[in-house]
Design an enzyme around this catalytic site. Structure first.
Site, PDB file in Angstrom:
ATOM      1  N   GLY A 190       0.762  -1.244   0.000  1.00 42.27           N
ATOM      2  CA  GLY A 190       0.000   0.000   0.000  1.00 42.27           C
ATOM      3  C   GLY A 190       0.789   1.288   0.000  1.00 42.27           C
ATOM      4  N   GLU A 202       4.239  -6.444   1.631  1.00 38.85           N
ATOM      5  CA  GLU A 202       3.845  -6.952   0.306  1.00 38.85           C
ATOM      6  C   GLU A 202       3.658  -5.815  -0.688  1.00 38.85           C
ATOM      7  OE1 GLU A 202       0.854 -10.374   2.152  1.00 38.85           O
ATOM      8  OE2 GLU A 202       0.066  -8.579   1.216  1.00 38.85           O
ATOM      9  N   PRO A 203       4.702  -5.115  -1.009  1.00 33.80           N
ATOM     10  CA  PRO A 203       4.525  -3.974  -1.906  1.00 33.80           C
ATOM     11  C   PRO A 203       4.368  -4.385  -3.367  1.00 33.80           C
ATOM     12  CG  PRO A 203       6.826  -4.255  -1.348  1.00 33.80           C
ATOM     13  CD  PRO A 203       6.094  -5.320  -0.605  1.00 33.80           C
ATOM     14  N   GLY A 204       3.476  -3.694  -4.039  1.00 34.46           N
ATOM     15  CA  GLY A 204       3.370  -3.853  -5.484  1.00 34.46           C
ATOM     16  C   GLY A 204       3.846  -2.563  -6.126  1.00 34.46           C
ATOM     17  N   TYR A 227     -10.099   4.305 -12.041  1.00 30.83           N
ATOM     18  CA  TYR A 227      -9.882   4.905 -10.720  1.00 30.83           C
ATOM     19  C   TYR A 227      -9.772   6.430 -10.766  1.00 30.83           C
ATOM     20  CZ  TYR A 227      -8.020   0.173  -9.881  1.00 30.83           C
ATOM     21  OH  TYR A 227      -7.833  -1.176  -9.805  1.00 30.83           O
ATOM     22  N   CYS A 255     -14.408   2.230 -28.254  1.00 34.02           N
ATOM     23  CA  CYS A 255     -15.727   2.687 -28.688  1.00 34.02           C
ATOM     24  C   CYS A 255     -16.568   3.259 -27.557  1.00 34.02           C
ATOM     25  CB  CYS A 255     -16.464   1.510 -29.301  1.00 34.02           C
ATOM     26  SG  CYS A 255     -16.676   0.205 -28.082  1.00 34.02           S
ATOM     27  N   GLU A 256     -15.925   3.676 -26.477  1.00 35.11           N
ATOM     28  CA  GLU A 256     -16.630   4.404 -25.429  1.00 35.11           C
ATOM     29  C   GLU A 256     -15.622   5.369 -24.826  1.00 35.11           C
ATOM     30  OE1 GLU A 256     -17.446   1.848 -21.875  1.00 35.11           O
ATOM     31  OE2 GLU A 256     -17.059   0.222 -23.268  1.00 35.11           O
TER      32      GLU A 256
END
Ligand code: LLP
Length: 401
Positions: free
Chosen positions: A218, A259-261, A302, A328-329
């Site tokens: 996090g 547990e870093p990403g 996000y 297409c959006e």
């Protein structure tokens, strides 16, 4: 990475392209390791979901990280990358008992976050120690979707159910060997990490046979110049003292796990896309690129900020653009961005494209997922080929009625 390097990679491999700077990953890893160097036993479990290319996992292995995996497929990737089962923690949410069983049979470390599965697992595998995930009841994180430690979140066992966990431990004869939590992603404040840590320390106290405490990931990284990031050194120095004191009281030197990403890989990545068209209207100038949210969904999903630069023309006068994709959006990467004058054919670079970027890509609109390149000491390595029509058709079965 230098603009000239990125441009030459875009020319060599084509766009859209993910480029990862291995040296940045290494320096982030070293920084984190140093921040917690006062702890006797530190383990850094890379959150595989952030960037799961097997060559990146191999790089992590060579650095000495372990892995945190959320699916059996990530576990299998980790094993294929050369991690030993005991170097892999399996931290799923709401999976079937069969998947837990598979993980147990592969010999990886198991983390369980609900009572029914804990009981079923302890009954079947009393000899396999298990870590339990605790819900810290803290609302924190960059946005609502990635704030997952609040009391109504699906993750973790509420602290008022710890007595039930202990009952299960006793009745099944299993051993709870660790406590874990993950409060959310993009958390800036050291105070929040410390507050959550206290919840975990009080949970940990209630178990007698722990080997480790896992504080999750996090840590926030910078997304633009002068953006703030978690002060991991400050957190490290405070938590180290607190953790060492806890271990003294507990009567055993436990391992501390993170547990870093994002912290390890976000800033290492650049996503390169070519501008197909400049479209001017009375209100907006659009730069339309050869990518969409099928390749990088964070801005749309996000509202995440990814800094965008025109690496083909970095010194031209700045103008205001909406950078949009070809899906297409609505797929706006950036609105009202001041970017150096863009012409069709220019290459735009999106920063912080190392974490949750390729791994969240899809084939929406039947588009190919991009190629991935890793750069180390000035040398580039293609680590994933661009998809082709064969990949789009793979596994499809043609039925003519
Ligand atoms: N540990 C657990 C149990 C997690 O669920 C996560 C992320 C991490 C560690 C790593 O968190 P990090 O250090 O990367 O913040 N796709 C979102 C982020 C989702 C994170 C989900 N869990 C995004 O692009 O912002």
């Amino acid at each position: 990475m230098e603009n000239t390097t990125l441009i030459s990679l875009a020319e060599k491999y084509g766009c859209p392209l993910y480029v990862y700077d291995a040296e940045k990953i290494i320096s982030q890893y070293e920084r984190l390791k140093n921040a917690f160097s006062g702890v006797k036993s530190l383990k850094i479990n890379f959150a595989t979901k952030a960037l799961s290319n097997i060559s990146i996992l191999k790089l992590m292995k060579s650095l000495g990280t372990n892995l945190d995996c959320v699916s059996i497929q990530e576990v299998q990737l980790g094993l294929k990358a050369g991690f030993a089962p005991k170097e892999i923690s399996y931290t799923p949410s709401g999976v079937s008992f069969e998947e837990l069983e598979k993980a147990a049979n592969l010999g990886v470390k198991i983390n369980i976050d609900n009572l029914p599965m804990l009981e079923a697992f302890g009954t079947k595998f009393p000899e396999i120690p298990v870590c339990v995930r605790i819900n810290p009841n803290i609302t924190a994180g960059g946005n609502q979707k990635i704030s997952i430690g609040h009391k109504k979140a699906k993750f973790g066992i509420p602290t008022n159910q710890i007595s039930l966990v202990k009952d299960i431990e006793k009745n099944t004869g299993m051993r709870i060997n660790g406590v874990h939590m993950h409060t959310g992603s993009d958390i800036l404040e050291v105070a929040v990490f410390l507050e959550a840590a206290e919840v975990l320390f009080s949970a940990a106290k209630q178990f007698k046979n722990l080997d480790f405490i896992d504080f999750g990931g996090g840590f926030k990284v910078a997304y633009k110049k002068n953006d703030s990031a978690t002060n991991v050194e400050e957190f490290g120095s405070i938590i180290t003292k607190r953790f060492n004191n806890f271990c003294k009281d507990y009567g055993k030197d436990l391992s501390i796990i993170f547990e870093p990403g994002k912290f390890l890989v976000s800033e290492s990545g650049n996503f390169l896309a070519k501008v197909n068209v400049i479209k001017e209207t009375e209100f907006v100038t659009f730069a339309g690129i050869d990518a969409g949210f099928n390749h990088l969904i964070r801005p749309m999903y996000y509202g995440a900020y990814h800094h965008i630069t025109n690496i083909s023309n970095p010194n031209a006068k700045e103008k205001k653009y909406n950078v949009v994709g070809y899906i297409c959006e609505t797929d706006t990467f950036g609105e009202d961005r001041m970017i150096n004058d863009i012409k069709a054919g220019d290459i735009l670079s999106f920063q912080n494209a190392g974490a949750y970027a390729f791994t969240m890509a899809s084939n929406y609109n039947s588009r190919f997922r991009p190629a991935e390149v890793m750069v180390y000491k000035g040398k580039d390595y293609l680590i994933r080929e661009r998809e082709t029509m064969e990949d789009i058709l793979n596994k499809q079965i043609e039925v003519d009625l």
